[in-house]
Write an enzyme that holds these catalytic residues in place. Structure first.
Site, short mmCIF file in Angstrom:
data_model
loop_
_atom_site.label_atom_id
_atom_site.label_comp_id
_atom_site.label_asym_id
_atom_site.label_seq_id
_atom_site.Cartn_x
_atom_site.Cartn_y
_atom_site.Cartn_z
N ILE A 160 1.23 2.98 0.12
CA ILE A 160 0.54 3.28 1.34
C ILE A 160 1.15 2.42 2.48
O ILE A 160 1.40 1.39 2.54
CB ILE A 160 -1.01 2.98 1.39
CG1 ILE A 160 -1.64 3.78 0.24
CG2 ILE A 160 -1.72 3.25 2.77
CD1 ILE A 160 -3.09 3.23 0.08
N CYS A 161 1.62 3.04 3.76
CA CYS A 161 2.06 2.47 4.97
C CYS A 161 1.02 2.42 6.11
O CYS A 161 0.55 3.40 6.39
CB CYS A 161 3.25 3.24 5.32
SG CYS A 161 3.96 2.58 6.85
#
Length: 246
Positions: free
Chosen positions: A93-94
């Site tokens: 996840i960014c």
């Protein structure tokens, strides 16, 4: 990765408090689970928000806490496959909250809410999935179609609960449409039951016929016929004699 034994006691107490709070009062669309012996891996099931391509999906993710948590942010991963600009094909996840905007005072609830908000409002400018990011910017409908496809294949919510009315209606319709088939399948059972019933009736009738009381009631009916036989013979003899005289 650390285990509870390697985390400072104050961090363990804080995590235990947060996890209890999340269990007692879960955020909307988020359900958290954790191994009591290892607070460093936290799982969450996130419901796809309504009005998004992820609607009706349930996405499992995990947060990995390092030894120096909360001074360093946890790492987030989606375990359920998802088509999203800010989630890599590997599941990473960014989001700024888990990177440059991290603050040790931020709690688990805040992190999980931010991740769910990503499903509502992606940030294609900082995409980990370049295909999804480019598609979102150039052709939203095509992006949404891909996202819905992934959701339907990998994250579709199981429909375990059905309304009783719907069950009754569908069952009735099935029985009406397949009445001949159902009867055909049940015929052997029905025949067996009928045979048993007939057998019982026959036994009852036989018993009734052999009953002395019933026999006594039927005897008078036959008696007149038996008595008439001698009378008829006498008449015949008398007629023969009269004929001889002639």
């Amino acid at each position: 990765m650390a285990t509870n034994e390697n985390l400072p006691p104050n961090v363990i107490r804080q995590l235990a408090k947060e996890l209890k709070n999340l269990d007692d009062s879960p955020p909307e669309g988020i359900k958290v689970s954790v191994n009591d012996d290892d607070f460093t891996t936290i799982f969450a099931d996130i419901e796809g928000p309504a009005g998004t391509p992820y609607e009706n999906g349930v996405f499992r993710m995990k947060l990995l806490l390092s030894r120096d948590f909360p001074h360093s942010p946890p790492k987030g991963f989606f375990l359920t496959k998802i088509f999203h600009p800010n989630i890599a094909t590997s599941g990473e996840i960014c989001v700024n909250t888990l990177k440059k905007d991290w603050n040790p005072s931020l709690g688990l609830r805040h992190i999980l809410l931010v991740v769910r908000c990503l499903l509502i409002e992606p940030f294609p400018e900082s995409a980990l999935n370049e295909q999804a990011g480019k598609m979102l910017l150039e052709n939203y409908e095509e992006y949404a179609r891909h996202a819905r496809l992934y959701t339907g294949i990998h994250a579709l919510r199981p429909k375990n609960k059905l309304k009783s009315g719907a069950i009754s209606e569908s069952t009735t319709a099935l029985n009406v449409g397949q009445s001949n088939t159902v009867l055909g399948e049940n015929t052997p059972l029905a025949t067996t039951a009928a045979a048993k019933a007939l057998g019982k009736n026959s036994q009852d009738q036989n018993a009734a016929t052999s009953d002395p009381v019933v026999g006594a009631s039927t005897a008078p009916k036959d008696a007149p016929h038996a008595a008439k036989a001698p009378v008829d013979k006498k008449k015949l003899d008398a007629r023969k004699k009269s004929l001889k005289r002639l």
